[in-house]
Structure formats: C-alpha cells, structure tokens
Design an enzyme around this catalytic site. Structure first.
Site, PDB file in Angstrom:
ATOM      1  N   GLU A 195     -95.145  28.481 -20.568  1.00 56.32           N
ATOM      2  CA  GLU A 195     -95.880  28.551 -19.300  1.00 56.32           C
ATOM      3  C   GLU A 195     -96.992  27.499 -19.220  1.00 56.32           C
ATOM      4  O   GLU A 195     -98.123  27.752 -19.620  1.00 56.32           O
ATOM      5  CB  GLU A 195     -96.489  29.947 -19.101  1.00 56.32           C
ATOM      6  CG  GLU A 195     -97.221  30.090 -17.776  1.00 56.32           C
ATOM      7  CD  GLU A 195     -97.804  31.478 -17.553  1.00 56.32           C
ATOM      8  OE1 GLU A 195     -98.445  31.683 -16.507  1.00 56.32           O
ATOM      9  OE2 GLU A 195     -97.641  32.351 -18.424  1.00 56.32           O
ATOM     10  N   LYS A 237     -91.788  28.832 -17.441  1.00 54.70           N
ATOM     11  CA  LYS A 237     -92.534  29.562 -16.410  1.00 54.70           C
ATOM     12  C   LYS A 237     -93.574  28.625 -15.802  1.00 54.70           C
ATOM     13  O   LYS A 237     -94.720  28.590 -16.231  1.00 54.70           O
ATOM     14  CB  LYS A 237     -93.200  30.816 -16.994  1.00 54.70           C
ATOM     15  CG  LYS A 237     -93.967  31.630 -15.948  1.00 54.70           C
ATOM     16  CD  LYS A 237     -94.461  32.959 -16.480  1.00 54.70           C
ATOM     17  CE  LYS A 237     -95.257  33.707 -15.422  1.00 54.70           C
ATOM     18  NZ  LYS A 237     -95.634  35.079 -15.842  1.00 54.70           N
TER      19      LYS A 237
END
EC number: 4.1.2.13
Length: 369
Positions: A195, A237
């Site tokens: 992420e 992500k």
C-alpha cells in the site's frame, strides 16, 4: 559454451509449495465481484470513530463492533477478506466465539495489519517512513498460526509541487520498505498487500497526481523485483488518481477512471493478480462510483476491486450507535454498501445506494490509522 545453469545474481526463490499457496490465496482475495473489508483501525483511530457516536473506546465495545461486522450473514458474497488489527485477530465475542471464526463461517479470509506506524524521514520536510520491519518475520509466523493468510503495510506520500514532494528520497524509502515487508511476509506464507498511499491532501490537479502515482508505482515494482517478491502472490493497494482535496477544479468520475487505468497500465505488471483500491477519504458513494468508472474501461489484465475501510463502515457506525437494538439495521447497511462495491467491480453500479448520507465526505487531512 554457456550452460543452462540458473542466473546466480538473483534473490532466492520461494519453495514451490509456498509459492503455490500464496498465489492461490491472492487469487481468492480478488475473486470476481468481491473485495476486502479494511477493519484494521488502531485503538487510537477507532476511538475517533467511537467519539463521533459518543460511545466509550473499551475492549468490549471494540469487540462488539467487530462482531457486528464479521457476524453479518451473507457478507461473504461480496467480501473476500478482512484486514484486522492485532487485537482483533485474537479476540472473542460475548458468546466466546473467536472473531476469526465468524469470518471463516462466511468464507472470508482473515488478514492482519503488520506495520507499526509512521515516523519522519531524516533530512526531509516531515516526509514519512513506515516502521515495523524489526521482528516482522517472527510476528508473521504467529499471525499465520492464528489464522491470518495475508498482511497489509501502509506507506504514505504527500504531493506538494512547491516543496518538491514527494522527494526521490521518500519514494526510495517507501519503495524499499514495502518490498522488504513483502518479501518477509511471503517467506512466512502471508500474501502481502502493498500500500503506497499518496494522500489527497493538497491543491494539485489530477494530471499531477497521475504523474506522481506513475513515478511511485514504477519505483515500488522495481523494488519488489529487486527483493525477489513473487508478484503472483501479492496484491497492490494504491490510491485512485484524483485531484487534491483542495483543488479548485472539480474532477469528473470519468477522468478518475481514465487516469487511474492509464497509470496502472504503464506501471503494474500483468503477473499481479489484482489491485485493491483504498478509498482515501472519498465518500462512500464516490468510492463506489469511481471504482465503477475504472472498471467500465476494461477488460484489464488484473482484477480491479476495493479494500475499503471508512467507505464501507461510516454509515454502519452511524446506524449502530453502540446499541444492540441497532445491530440488525447496521448489518443491512453494511450489506448494501458491500453489494454496491461488488457491482462496481463489474462496472454495473448505477449509484444511489445508501441515500444522501452515503455522499458525505470522509476526508481527513494527514490521515493516520
């Protein structure tokens, strides 16, 4: 004559059975029509949520809320995995049932947040690095034993063109940290969700966000390659490509779809099974509509789905209000929101789920959790 021996200047490969397990788990997490529920808010962050509905931030209330989420019948139709805070992985509900068992009952894969928060990078203007690599391998082993099958590590960058942010130093630091985390997770049989969040803070245009996101993702995948990360057993992500929250130009959802897809096509190898977008403070409705705008531009070489926290939970919390008599209504709201995002993964969401309250912005400046 050169023989057929393997090239030696490369990271060691994972055992075949581990690589296979990782790849299978990653595919399940991005199964058609499903996404991930991010319920990994720290104790401090969940306090903010509870303060808004005027309930006390106790262990019991946190367990009750997660029980509400994970005990929702039918949630597994739309949700493939749930990211948990460490406390939740080992927690039980009032009936003494482990919360992870509720997920298993719905066919939902438990995951775990493994980073330890942000610290400032020396010699930068408060750009951030993520802590948590020390002892990560040992923690991953314990999380796997407890039932977790994937992990998440959040890195944060900020766009400020006037100050040259993000700097090359911060991009390098973020990329390398994410890659080391991913490698350690895979060695311990956890699928890493990578992420690199570029915050919506600022007044930059969508074009600037596209340029920066492309640069960051290119750096991240180079670092993943250098660290021997198995792309088939990992997920990305990222933020959607949007204008900064303070930008005076209103961004159209079609533009968000176009710039996001273009950026991914330029940077993300097709070996990766899927991309699970963060909502980044968008309203519940905007997060669904923009995901839909991304998916109508398919077909794509990867699954493009969601890993939402606030954009799945805001209306649920407001409906629940900490009262047992509201649990059924709150669960119905969660299912409605999850179904909306499921439809968006097919490019078939028409809007309107949740009414006017779903359109409220969830943006928080310098968001941490």
């Amino acid at each position: 004559m050169v023989g057929c021996a393997e090239y030696k200047n490369a990271p060691m490969k994972l055992p075949k059975e581990v690589a296979q397990e990782l790849a299978e788990t990653a595919k399940k997490l991005v199964a058609a029509g499903k996404g991930i529920l991010a319920a990994d808010e720290s104790t401090q962050t969940i306090k903010k949520r509870f303060d808004n509905i005027k309930i006390e931030n106790t262990v019991e209330n946190r367990a009750s809320y997660r029980d509400l989420l994970f005990g929702t019948k039918g949630l597994g139709k739309f949700i493939s995995g749930a990211i948990l805070f460490e406390e939740t992985l080992f927690q039980k509900n009032e009936a003494g049932v482990p919360l992870v068992n509720l997920l298993h009952d719905e066919g939902i894969i438990p995951g775990i947040k493994v980073d330890k928060g942000l610290v400032s990078i020396p010699c930068t203007d408060d750009e951030k690095s993520t802590q948590g690599l020390d002892g990560l391998a040992e923690r991953c082993k314990e999380y796997y034993k407890a039932g977790a099958r994937f992990a998440k590590w959040r890195a944060v960058l900020v766009i400020d063109p006037a100050k040259g942010k993000p700097t090359d130093l911060s991009i390098q630091e973020v990329s390398w940290g994410l890659a080391r985390y991913a490698s350690i997770c895979q060695q311990n049989k956890l699928v890493p969700i990578v992420e690199p969040e570029i915050l919506a803070d600022g007044a930059h245009t969508i074009e600037v966000c596209a340029t920066v996101t492309q640069k960051v993702l290119a750096s991240v995948f180079k670092a993943l390659h250098d660290n021997g990360v198995l792309l088939e057993g990992a997920l990305l992500k990222p933020n959607m490509v949007t204008a900064g929250y303070d930008c005076t130009e209103k961004t159209k959802t079609d533009d968000i779809g176009f710039f996001t897809v273009r950026t991914l096509r330029r940077t993300v190898p097709p070996a990766l099974p899927g991309v699970v977008f963060l909502s980044g403070g968008q309203s519940e409705e905007d997060a669904s509509i923009n995901l839909n705008s991304i998916n109508v531009l398919g077909p794509h070489p990867w699954a493009l789905t969601f890993s939402y926290g606030r954009a799945l939970q805001a209306s649920v919390l407001n409906t629940w209000q900490g009262k047992k008599e509201n649990v059924a209504k709150a669960r119905a709201v969660l299912l409605q929101r999850a179904e909306a995002n499921s439809l968006a993964t097919y490019g078939k969401y028409k809007g309107g789920a949740g009414g006017s309250t779903a359109g409220a912005s969830l943006y928080e400046k310098k968001y941490v959790y």
